[in-house]
Enzyme design. Structure first.
Site, PDB file in Angstrom:
ATOM      1  N   GLU A 186       0.840  -1.211   0.000  1.00 41.68           N
ATOM      2  CA  GLU A 186       0.000   0.000   0.000  1.00 41.68           C
ATOM      3  C   GLU A 186       0.870   1.254   0.000  1.00 41.68           C
ATOM      4  OE1 GLU A 186      -1.498   1.986   3.301  1.00 41.68           O
ATOM      5  OE2 GLU A 186      -1.202   0.327   4.696  1.00 41.68           O
TER       6      GLU A 186
ATOM      7  N   LYS B 277      -4.907  10.892   0.707  1.00 41.52           N
ATOM      8  CA  LYS B 277      -5.175   9.562   1.269  1.00 41.52           C
ATOM      9  C   LYS B 277      -6.457   9.052   0.613  1.00 41.52           C
ATOM     10  CE  LYS B 277      -6.662   7.367   5.571  1.00 41.52           C
ATOM     11  NZ  LYS B 277      -6.953   7.562   6.998  1.00 41.52           N
TER      12      LYS B 277
ATOM     13  N   VAL C 189      -5.368   0.377   2.983  1.00 40.91           N
ATOM     14  CA  VAL C 189      -5.528  -1.078   2.891  1.00 40.91           C
ATOM     15  C   VAL C 189      -6.734  -1.413   2.012  1.00 40.91           C
ATOM     16  CG1 VAL C 189      -6.142  -3.157   4.208  1.00 40.91           C
ATOM     17  CG2 VAL C 189      -4.361  -1.600   5.064  1.00 40.91           C
TER      18      VAL C 189
ATOM     19  N   ASP D  68     -17.076   5.451  13.654  1.00 42.11           N
ATOM     20  CA  ASP D  68     -15.844   5.515  12.862  1.00 42.11           C
ATOM     21  C   ASP D  68     -15.233   4.119  12.792  1.00 42.11           C
ATOM     22  OD1 ASP D  68     -13.494   6.006  11.584  1.00 42.11           O
ATOM     23  OD2 ASP D  68     -12.878   7.684  12.861  1.00 42.11           O
TER      24      ASP D  68
ATOM     25  N   SER E 108     -13.171   1.712  10.037  1.00 40.44           N
ATOM     26  CA  SER E 108     -12.436   1.810   8.782  1.00 40.44           C
ATOM     27  C   SER E 108     -13.075   0.967   7.683  1.00 40.44           C
ATOM     28  CB  SER E 108     -11.001   1.334   8.993  1.00 40.44           C
ATOM     29  OG  SER E 108     -10.315   1.309   7.750  1.00 40.44           O
ATOM     30  N   ALA E 109     -13.055   1.526   6.464  1.00 34.19           N
ATOM     31  CA  ALA E 109     -13.518   0.781   5.286  1.00 34.19           C
ATOM     32  C   ALA E 109     -12.611  -0.421   5.011  1.00 34.19           C
ATOM     33  CB  ALA E 109     -13.572   1.709   4.080  1.00 34.19           C
ATOM     34  N   ASP E 110     -11.459  -0.491   5.679  1.00 41.05           N
ATOM     35  CA  ASP E 110     -10.603  -1.687   5.537  1.00 41.05           C
ATOM     36  C   ASP E 110     -11.384  -2.940   5.927  1.00 41.05           C
ATOM     37  OD1 ASP E 110      -8.609   0.158   5.035  1.00 41.05           O
ATOM     38  OD2 ASP E 110      -7.410  -0.323   6.813  1.00 41.05           O
TER      39      ASP E 110
ATOM     40  N   LYS F 241      -3.409  -1.569  15.815  1.00 42.66           N
ATOM     41  CA  LYS F 241      -2.858  -0.668  16.841  1.00 42.66           C
ATOM     42  C   LYS F 241      -3.853  -0.463  17.961  1.00 42.66           C
ATOM     43  CE  LYS F 241       0.369   2.483  14.847  1.00 42.66           C
ATOM     44  NZ  LYS F 241       0.227   2.260  13.403  1.00 42.66           N
TER      45      LYS F 241
HETATM   46  N1  PSU Z   1      -2.586   1.913  10.615  1.00 41.96           N
HETATM   47  C1  PSU Z   1      -1.262   2.016  10.709  1.00 41.96           C
HETATM   48  N2  PSU Z   1      -0.567   2.635   9.723  1.00 41.96           N
HETATM   49  C2  PSU Z   1      -1.194   3.144   8.630  1.00 41.96           C
HETATM   50  C3  PSU Z   1      -2.601   2.999   8.521  1.00 41.96           C
HETATM   51  C4  PSU Z   1      -3.257   2.381   9.525  1.00 41.96           C
HETATM   52  O1  PSU Z   1      -0.690   1.559  11.666  1.00 41.96           O
HETATM   53  O2  PSU Z   1      -0.531   3.708   7.737  1.00 41.96           O
HETATM   54  C5  PSU Z   1      -3.310   3.492   7.302  1.00 41.96           C
HETATM   55  C6  PSU Z   1      -3.577   2.315   6.350  1.00 41.96           C
HETATM   56  O3  PSU Z   1      -3.450   2.765   5.035  1.00 41.96           O
HETATM   57  C7  PSU Z   1      -5.005   1.965   6.657  1.00 41.96           C
HETATM   58  C8  PSU Z   1      -5.585   3.344   6.899  1.00 41.96           C
HETATM   59  O4  PSU Z   1      -5.675   1.285   5.610  1.00 41.96           O
HETATM   60  O5  PSU Z   1      -4.581   4.028   7.640  1.00 41.96           O
HETATM   61  C9  PSU Z   1      -6.893   3.309   7.661  1.00 41.96           C
HETATM   62  O6  PSU Z   1      -7.440   4.580   7.663  1.00 41.96           O
HETATM   63  P1  PSU Z   1      -8.988   4.783   8.030  1.00 41.96           P
HETATM   64  O7  PSU Z   1      -9.082   4.421   9.479  1.00 41.96           O
HETATM   65  O8  PSU Z   1      -9.257   6.204   7.743  1.00 41.96           O
HETATM   66  O9  PSU Z   1      -9.758   3.840   7.132  1.00 41.96           O
HETATM   67 MN    MN Z   2     -12.483   6.402   9.685  1.00 40.46          MN
END
Ligand code: PSU
Ligand code: MN
Length: 306
Positions: A28, A89, A109, A141, A143-145, A162
């Site tokens: 990524e 992003k 991701v 909130d 993540s879309a992951d 994390k």
């Molecule tokens: N967690 C980490 N390092 C990162 C990310 C998450 O420890 O760089 C990044 C990854 O690209 C992950 C994204 O897919 O943040 C998730 O962001 P969001 O919660 O906005 O979906």
């Molecule tokens: Mn989010």
């Protein structure tokens, strides 16, 4: 050679590997543009690619440049991605927008999984997954992951989740979505900087060949979606949970005070934790990504040969 999808630009080396069934590992780019400071980010990205090559697979870093989703970047493109402050992003919802406008975007991701799958790549290496944020049961909130893991057939190697996220709820959502969560060589689910999270891993496997077999079994059964392959940070590089959790809580509180929400929150927290830990967290982050790259190459090699 024709690209596997008309909207992708696939690097020649990656296209050749895919056409011949050779192992390929996707990487990524949000971790490069928004997860680590320049120039350490670009240096790390290059080293990670080399580790994948040393492991017998072809690396394919994914990003959007000038509106074109790219599968595999050259040195100049990696540098641009790591240094240009205009790189956005890009998660799934942002992908059509950045493509239509011809902008640069670093893929999360979720969006890396989607583009990798379009190209025919089944193994993807990152640092940490997104998940349910602390307080996510109220803020929603999430993540879309996680959504993407339920949809797209890619195994994602990470060092876990994390503890700036709500790890327990993240595991619950993954269970609901039917996503296998497998920790390599441990019964504990890891929390990125630490080998343990206080949560048991839902599943455990010990060898890359076993992961490849689980991927075959899942997709062979027509169970769509990805797999979380959690790889604990090496012992020598870990930051004990008790040490890092104080800094994480401080960063989370600061984000709340500043009213930072949405897509900006993860980059803000990662940056603050690097500052608060005096670079210690960055060192651990780099070490775990390299460790994940070595494992991801082995899984890709095993999967290609199975
Ligand atoms: N967690 C980490 N390092 C990162 C990310 C998450 O420890 O760089 C990044 C990854 O690209 C992950 C994204 O897919 O943040 C998730 O962001 P969001 O919660 O906005 O979906
Ligand atoms: Mn989010």
């Amino acid at each position: 050679m024709t690209d596997p999808h008309p909207m992708l630009a696939v690097a020649a080396e990656v296209a050749e590997a895919l056409a011949s069934g050779a192992p390929v590992v996707a990487l990524e780019s949000t971790i490069i543009s928004h997860g680590m400071p320049y120039p350490k980010n670009v240096q790390t990205a290059r080293e990670v690619e080399q580790i994948i090559r040393d492991g017998g697979a072809v690396p394919a870093t994914v990003a959007v440049l000038h509106g074109v989703p790219r599968i595999g970047l050259d040195d100049a493109e990696l540098d641009l991605l790591g240094s240009d402050p205009h790189v956005r992003k890009v998660s799934i919802r942002d992908l059509p927008h950045v493509v239509a406008r011809g902008e640069h975007g670093a893929t999360t991701v979720a969006s890396t999984m989607r583009l990798a799958a379009l190209a025919g790549i089944r193994v993807f290496v990152t640092g940490g997954l997104g998940g349910v944020h602390r307080g996510g049961e109220l803020s929603m909130d999430v993540s879309a992951d996680l959504t993407e893991l339920s949809l797209t057939d890619v195994a994602v190697v990470s060092a876990g989740v994390k503890s700036l996220l709500d790890i327990g709820r993240t595991l619950e959502v993954l269970e609901t979505l039917g996503v296998p969560v497998v920790t390599i060589g441990s019964d504990d689910f890891p929390s990125f900087y630490s080998r343990s999270s206080g949560f048991a891993s839902p599943l455990r496997l010990d060898e890359p060949a076993e992961v490849a077999a689980a991927m075959r079994a899942k997709w062979g059964l027509g169970i769509a979606g990805g797999m979380v392959v959690a790889n604990p940070i090496p012992l020598a590089d870990e930051i004990p949970e008790a040490e890092i959790s104080l800094l994480i809580t401080r960063a989370v509180n600061e984000a709340e005070e500043k009213g930072i929400t949405g897509a900006a929150i993860t980059p803000f927290l990662l940056g603050r934790i690097v500052e608060l830990s005096d670079g210690e967290s960055l060192r651990a982050n780099i070490a775990l990504v390299k460790n994940n790259a070595a494992l991801g190459a082995r899984i890709a090699v095993a999967y290609a040969g199975s």
